[in-house]
Structures are given as C-alpha cells and as structure tokens.
Design a protein around this motif. Structure first.
Motif, PDB file in Angstrom:
ATOM      1  N   PRO A 245      23.194  22.526 -26.621  1.00 23.49           N
ATOM      2  CA  PRO A 245      24.649  22.357 -26.592  1.00 23.49           C
ATOM      3  C   PRO A 245      25.391  23.154 -27.669  1.00 23.49           C
ATOM      4  CG  PRO A 245      23.570  20.231 -26.402  1.00 23.49           C
ATOM      5  CD  PRO A 245      22.491  21.239 -26.710  1.00 23.49           C
TER       6      PRO A 245
ATOM      7  N   LEU B 264      26.202  29.883 -23.716  1.00 22.18           N
ATOM      8  CA  LEU B 264      26.970  29.206 -22.673  1.00 22.18           C
ATOM      9  C   LEU B 264      28.120  30.090 -22.193  1.00 22.18           C
ATOM     10  CD1 LEU B 264      26.974  25.587 -24.131  1.00 22.18           C
ATOM     11  CD2 LEU B 264      25.733  26.406 -22.103  1.00 22.18           C
TER      12      LEU B 264
ATOM     13  N   THR C   8      27.385  23.390 -14.527  1.00 23.94           N
ATOM     14  CA  THR C   8      26.675  22.833 -15.676  1.00 23.94           C
ATOM     15  C   THR C   8      26.602  21.315 -15.566  1.00 23.94           C
ATOM     16  OG1 THR C   8      28.704  22.717 -17.001  1.00 23.94           O
ATOM     17  CG2 THR C   8      27.386  24.716 -17.219  1.00 23.94           C
ATOM     18  N   ARG C   9      25.553  20.799 -16.179  1.00 26.28           N
ATOM     19  CA  ARG C   9      25.364  19.348 -16.309  1.00 26.28           C
ATOM     20  C   ARG C   9      24.915  19.106 -17.734  1.00 26.28           C
ATOM     21  NH1 ARG C   9      20.799  16.405 -15.637  1.00 26.28           N
ATOM     22  NH2 ARG C   9      19.781  18.126 -14.557  1.00 26.28           N
ATOM     23  N   ARG C  10      25.711  18.364 -18.474  1.00 28.05           N
ATOM     24  CA  ARG C  10      25.420  18.125 -19.889  1.00 28.05           C
ATOM     25  C   ARG C  10      24.666  16.828 -20.097  1.00 28.05           C
ATOM     26  NH1 ARG C  10      28.084  21.192 -23.755  1.00 28.05           N
ATOM     27  NH2 ARG C  10      29.447  22.744 -22.818  1.00 28.05           N
ATOM     28  N   GLU C  11      23.672  16.903 -20.964  1.00 28.93           N
ATOM     29  CA  GLU C  11      22.977  15.730 -21.471  1.00 28.93           C
ATOM     30  C   GLU C  11      23.090  15.798 -22.987  1.00 28.93           C
ATOM     31  OE1 GLU C  11      19.023  15.535 -19.889  1.00 28.93           O
ATOM     32  OE2 GLU C  11      19.719  15.497 -17.819  1.00 28.93           O
TER      33      GLU C  11
ATOM     34  N   VAL D 125      22.086  21.455 -22.101  1.00 28.38           N
ATOM     35  CA  VAL D 125      23.020  21.733 -21.022  1.00 28.38           C
ATOM     36  C   VAL D 125      22.232  22.439 -19.927  1.00 28.38           C
ATOM     37  CG1 VAL D 125      25.136  22.925 -20.325  1.00 28.38           C
ATOM     38  CG2 VAL D 125      24.935  21.996 -22.648  1.00 28.38           C
TER      39      VAL D 125
END
Length: 76
Positions: A44, A50, A62-65, A69
C-alpha cells in the motif's frame, strides 16, 4: 487468460519512466500470448508503482487489504 506481473526498478533509476516502459513491454508480450489480464500485488505504501498501474491505460481495478493492494489490469 491471466498472468501475474512483478518487477523491480533499482532506487537510483526510479522516477525515470522505466517501470512504465517495462509494463508496456510486458503487456505487449502478454497480449501476444493471449493473456487478457495482468495481476499484481503491491504494498500500500508503494504509491509510485500504484500510479504506474493507474496511468497504464489498461483499465486497472484494485482491491485493498490491510497489507496489500491487488491490482488487475484488463488488457482487452
């Protein structure tokens, strides 16, 4: 139809467009091989990488955890 992409640019060469050039080249090779999506996992705090994905022109999603990412680039 999907492949993982990962590369590193040495610190002293970052910010010179090398990551973008690598991504364009890898995307060209992937398309030639019938790949429709490139996937990547980015830390991140790696905002430069990014941005490379965001500005690639390949419709990123995108899918953030908390620790990563997940980026998917749609090549078609």
């Amino acid at each position: 139809g999907r492949a993982e992409v990962a590369f590193v640019v040495v610190d002293q060469y970052q910010g010179q467009g090398i990551g973008s050039a690598l991504l364009r080249h890898l995307a060209t090779l992937a398309r030639g091989a019938g790949i429709e999506e490139l996937i990547a996992e980015v830390l991140p705090d790696n905002t430069s990488m990014l941005k490379v994905f965001e500005k690639s022109g390949f419709r990123p999603s995108t899918r953030r955890e908390s620790q990563v990412v997940h980026v998917t680039l749609h090549l078609v």
